[in-house]
Design a protein around this motif. Structure first.
Motif, PDB file in Angstrom:
ATOM      1  N   TYR A 104       1.004  -1.070   0.042  1.00 40.67           N
ATOM      2  CA  TYR A 104      -0.279   0.083  -0.040  1.00 40.67           C
ATOM      3  C   TYR A 104       1.011   1.499   0.204  1.00 40.67           C
ATOM      4  O   TYR A 104       1.741   1.431  -0.783  1.00 40.67           O
ATOM      5  CB  TYR A 104      -1.056  -0.194   1.390  1.00 40.67           C
ATOM      6  CG  TYR A 104      -2.547  -1.223   0.851  1.00 40.67           C
ATOM      7  CD1 TYR A 104      -2.887  -1.319  -0.401  1.00 40.67           C
ATOM      8  CD2 TYR A 104      -2.168  -2.077   2.381  1.00 40.67           C
ATOM      9  CE1 TYR A 104      -4.056  -2.397  -0.672  1.00 40.67           C
ATOM     10  CE2 TYR A 104      -3.271  -3.229   1.749  1.00 40.67           C
ATOM     11  CZ  TYR A 104      -4.176  -3.008   0.405  1.00 40.67           C
ATOM     12  OH  TYR A 104      -4.577  -4.077   0.376  1.00 40.67           O
ATOM     13  N   LEU A 105       0.510   2.244   0.925  1.00 40.90           N
ATOM     14  CA  LEU A 105       1.158   3.653   0.953  1.00 40.90           C
ATOM     15  C   LEU A 105       3.102   3.413   1.803  1.00 40.90           C
ATOM     16  O   LEU A 105       3.178   4.305   2.061  1.00 40.90           O
ATOM     17  CB  LEU A 105       0.598   4.623   1.027  1.00 40.90           C
ATOM     18  CG  LEU A 105      -0.767   4.634   0.272  1.00 40.90           C
ATOM     19  CD1 LEU A 105      -1.948   5.925   1.699  1.00 40.90           C
ATOM     20  CD2 LEU A 105      -0.388   5.242  -0.999  1.00 40.90           C
ATOM     21  N   SER A 106       3.407   2.380   1.981  1.00 36.20           N
ATOM     22  CA  SER A 106       4.214   2.106   3.137  1.00 36.20           C
ATOM     23  C   SER A 106       5.384   2.585   2.206  1.00 36.20           C
ATOM     24  O   SER A 106       6.091   2.539   3.448  1.00 36.20           O
ATOM     25  CB  SER A 106       4.404   0.926   3.134  1.00 36.20           C
ATOM     26  OG  SER A 106       4.922  -0.141   2.493  1.00 36.20           O
ATOM     27  N   GLY A 134       8.125   5.104   9.810  1.00 39.59           N
ATOM     28  CA  GLY A 134       8.919   4.640   8.962  1.00 39.59           C
ATOM     29  C   GLY A 134       9.419   6.093   8.346  1.00 39.59           C
ATOM     30  O   GLY A 134      10.134   6.561   9.254  1.00 39.59           O
ATOM     31  N   PRO A 135      10.856   5.950   7.392  1.00 41.83           N
ATOM     32  CA  PRO A 135      11.990   6.012   7.051  1.00 41.83           C
ATOM     33  C   PRO A 135      11.479   7.663   6.850  1.00 41.83           C
ATOM     34  O   PRO A 135      10.412   7.978   6.584  1.00 41.83           O
ATOM     35  CB  PRO A 135      12.303   5.933   6.340  1.00 41.83           C
ATOM     36  CG  PRO A 135      11.713   5.380   5.753  1.00 41.83           C
ATOM     37  CD  PRO A 135      10.482   4.213   6.390  1.00 41.83           C
ATOM     38  N   SER A 136      12.567   8.626   6.646  1.00 42.29           N
ATOM     39  CA  SER A 136      12.223   9.799   5.844  1.00 42.29           C
ATOM     40  C   SER A 136      11.870  10.247   4.318  1.00 42.29           C
ATOM     41  O   SER A 136      12.525   9.151   3.871  1.00 42.29           O
ATOM     42  CB  SER A 136      13.465  10.870   6.360  1.00 42.29           C
ATOM     43  OG  SER A 136      14.249  10.303   5.576  1.00 42.29           O
ATOM     44  N   ASN A 181      14.911  -2.449   1.265  1.00 43.74           N
ATOM     45  CA  ASN A 181      13.194  -2.096   1.789  1.00 43.74           C
ATOM     46  C   ASN A 181      13.355  -0.988   2.873  1.00 43.74           C
ATOM     47  O   ASN A 181      13.336  -1.389   3.928  1.00 43.74           O
ATOM     48  CB  ASN A 181      12.570  -3.282   1.435  1.00 43.74           C
ATOM     49  CG  ASN A 181      12.675  -4.321   0.354  1.00 43.74           C
ATOM     50  OD1 ASN A 181      13.169  -3.886  -0.836  1.00 43.74           O
ATOM     51  ND2 ASN A 181      12.679  -6.321   0.703  1.00 43.74           N
ATOM     52  N   PRO A 182      12.172  -0.142   2.695  1.00 44.16           N
ATOM     53  CA  PRO A 182      12.129   0.348   3.598  1.00 44.16           C
ATOM     54  C   PRO A 182      10.667  -0.062   3.846  1.00 44.16           C
ATOM     55  O   PRO A 182      10.160   1.561   4.319  1.00 44.16           O
ATOM     56  CB  PRO A 182      12.591   1.775   2.840  1.00 44.16           C
ATOM     57  CG  PRO A 182      11.981   1.923   1.612  1.00 44.16           C
ATOM     58  CD  PRO A 182      11.932   0.570   1.167  1.00 44.16           C
ATOM     59  N   ILE A 237      11.239   4.100  17.684  1.00 42.20           N
ATOM     60  CA  ILE A 237      12.101   4.971  16.872  1.00 42.20           C
ATOM     61  C   ILE A 237      10.939   6.374  16.404  1.00 42.20           C
ATOM     62  O   ILE A 237      11.565   7.809  16.003  1.00 42.20           O
ATOM     63  CB  ILE A 237      12.189   4.174  15.299  1.00 42.20           C
ATOM     64  CG1 ILE A 237      13.316   3.199  16.098  1.00 42.20           C
ATOM     65  CG2 ILE A 237      13.493   6.000  14.237  1.00 42.20           C
ATOM     66  CD1 ILE A 237      14.021   2.235  15.140  1.00 42.20           C
ATOM     67  N   ALA A 238       9.856   6.785  16.011  1.00 42.48           N
ATOM     68  CA  ALA A 238       8.949   8.049  15.754  1.00 42.48           C
ATOM     69  C   ALA A 238       9.013   8.471  16.408  1.00 42.48           C
ATOM     70  O   ALA A 238       8.490   9.403  16.173  1.00 42.48           O
ATOM     71  CB  ALA A 238       7.785   6.817  14.958  1.00 42.48           C
TER      72      ALA A 238
END
Ligand code: MV4
Length: 445
Positions: free
Chosen positions: A84-86, A104-106, A290-291, A315-316
């Protein structure tokens, strides 16, 4: 701590994130399509919001609806799951623009890693071994031909915007370059809106080994060792295990350090996976990163004892990593089988339907992540994953015995599944000996 997290996904991964939220005392908000009113994630979350019709593009891919739901429910953060939007940089940016934390990552790291050719350049600059091939994306067919002659055959033509097997071609001779280049470029253009291609020398009978990494928002990155993911059918993974039966401890340490160097060079934070191909001589090459959280993350959770989804959430929030590299070790062995509603006798065609009866295995060393229940109607609109059966043992022999025991006990009535296929795979000499490659399932069929 976040007070409330919205989960922009469905199925087992949405349930997995809801469970992490509950463990951490965070209120969860599910979003669901009209086809998912009775889905487990819709029922299990503290709050649920309908975001549109059944088709994914109208619901789970509808960024406006999802951000609207986050604002309406006053969620502090959005967990995108996988798919999806990940991996969508524009979505991650939109979340931040509306004051909602993207778990998630930047957006910048998503842009960099979404471009496979740029990711490979980043790897080369960080002294991470890559497959011999073109220097980044090819400007035109003429340079593709020149590069192909220099690299030699067989080679692979890959889409810069691709990944996971989409838009790739295997070329055996220079006479094939022209036609393959235009076809692959057109395909990549229509799939991804980006027709750029790059070249890699073809690695024969490779193994697919990926390293789990965790990075915090302060520049600290560690790895949580590898998962062996060579057992795939048409780029769909079927069974994963950790540790890999092929890696020596020396190679494992070397590859782990390479994965961390790459993540640092990409300015990466969050959970991520660095994919490598390994050739018959044990040489390894970076393929892509894979992020996101991956389907097979529980295998790593069982051998390291670390809850990857709660780490993503911490982390977020900006918390520093709670572990140093020397705190991480591999305890025993884990395996995961993906149980799908599909028919191995008919080219693995999807088989949605109603779960008429269900017995889920348990006992020592067994974990099942799923979103099915007795009476649940598996909708035809989404992927066919029903459940992940994950086992842990003191060593590979014990893990394999437990997987066979649990798989034989798993009973799903009303829909056709690949459980019997898994039992065959688990009995295969090549699998029992740990001597297999990405070609093994193809050869078995
Ligand atoms: C390769 C390769 C051999 N050499 N690249 C397939 C999916 C995409 N992620 C990359 N893939 C491959 N790239 C080079 N230079 C072989 C594969 C490949 C493969 C890789 C991982 C797992 C299963 C695979 C099955 C067929 C081919």
């Amino acid at each position: 701590m976040f007070g409330k997290i919205l989960i922009a996904n469905r199925g087992e991964i949405a349930v997995r994130v809801i469970r992490a939220c509950r463990d951490m005392g965070i209120v969860s908000v599910a979003v669901y399509s009209e086809a998912d009113r009775n889905a487990l994630h819709t029922q299990l979350a503290d709050e649920s919001i309908c975001i549109g019709p059944a088709l994914s593009r109208d619901s789970y891919l509808n960024a406006n609806q999802i951000i609207g739901a986050a604002l309406a429910s006053r969620a502090d953060a959005i967990h995108p799951g996988y798919g999806y939007l990940s991996e969508n940089a524009a979505f991650a940016q939109a979340c931040e623009d509306y004051g909602v934390t993207f778990i998630g990552p930047s957006p910048k790291a998503l842009l960099l890693l979404g471009d496979k050719a740029r990711a490979i350049e980043t790897a080369r600059n960080a002294d991470v071994p890559t497959v011999p091939g073109s220097d980044g994306a090819l400007p035109d067919v003429k340079s593709a031909k020149e590069c192909a002659k220099r690299v030699g055959f067989p080679l692979m033509l890959k889409a810069a915007a691709g990944g996971g097997g989409r838009g790739i071609r295997l070329l055996r001779d220079v006479s094939e370059v022209e036609a393959a280049y235009s076809a692959a470029s057109a395909e990549a253009q229509s799939f991804f809106g980006d027709g750029r291609l790059y070249i890699e020398k073809y690695i024969e009978h490779p193994r697919h080994i990926e390293f789990q990494i965790l990075g915090d928002r302060h520049g600290t990155v560690i790895h949580l060792f590898e998962r062996e993911c060579s057992l795939q059918r048409r780029h769909q993974k079927m069974l994963e295990e950790a540790p890999s039966p092929f890696l020596t401890n020396q190679k494992r340490a070397e590859m782990g350090e390479a994965a961390v160097r790459l993540a640092k060079a990409a300015g990466y934070y969050g959970a991520g996976t660095v994919e490598f191909l390994i050739d018959a001589n044990g040489r390894y090459y970076f393929m892509e990163m894979n992020p996101r959280i991956q389907v097979e993350h529980p295998v790593t959770e069982l051998v390291t004892g670390i809850d990857l989804v709660s780490e993503q959430i911490r982390i977020a929030l900006g918390a520093p990593l709670g572990y140093a590299q020397q705190d991480i070790d591999i305890k025993g062995h884990a395996m995961e089988c993906r149980v799908n509603a599909e028919d191995p006798e008919h080219a693995f065609a999807p088989r949605p339907g109603t779960i008429a009866g269900l017995h889920v295995p348990g006992g020592p060393g067994v974990r099942v992540d799923s979103a099915i229940y007795q009476g649940y109607a598996v909708p035809p609109y989404y992927d066919s994953l029903l459940a992940k059966l994950i086992v842990h043992g003191h060593d590979r022999t014990e893990a394999l015995a437990r997987m066979k025991r649990a798989m034989a006990e798993f009973l799903v009535e009303g829909v056709t599944t690949n459980c019997d296929f898994h039992l065959r795979l688990l009995g295969l000499d090549a699998f029992c000996n740990g001597d297999y490659s990405v070609d093994t399932i193809g050869e078995m069929l």
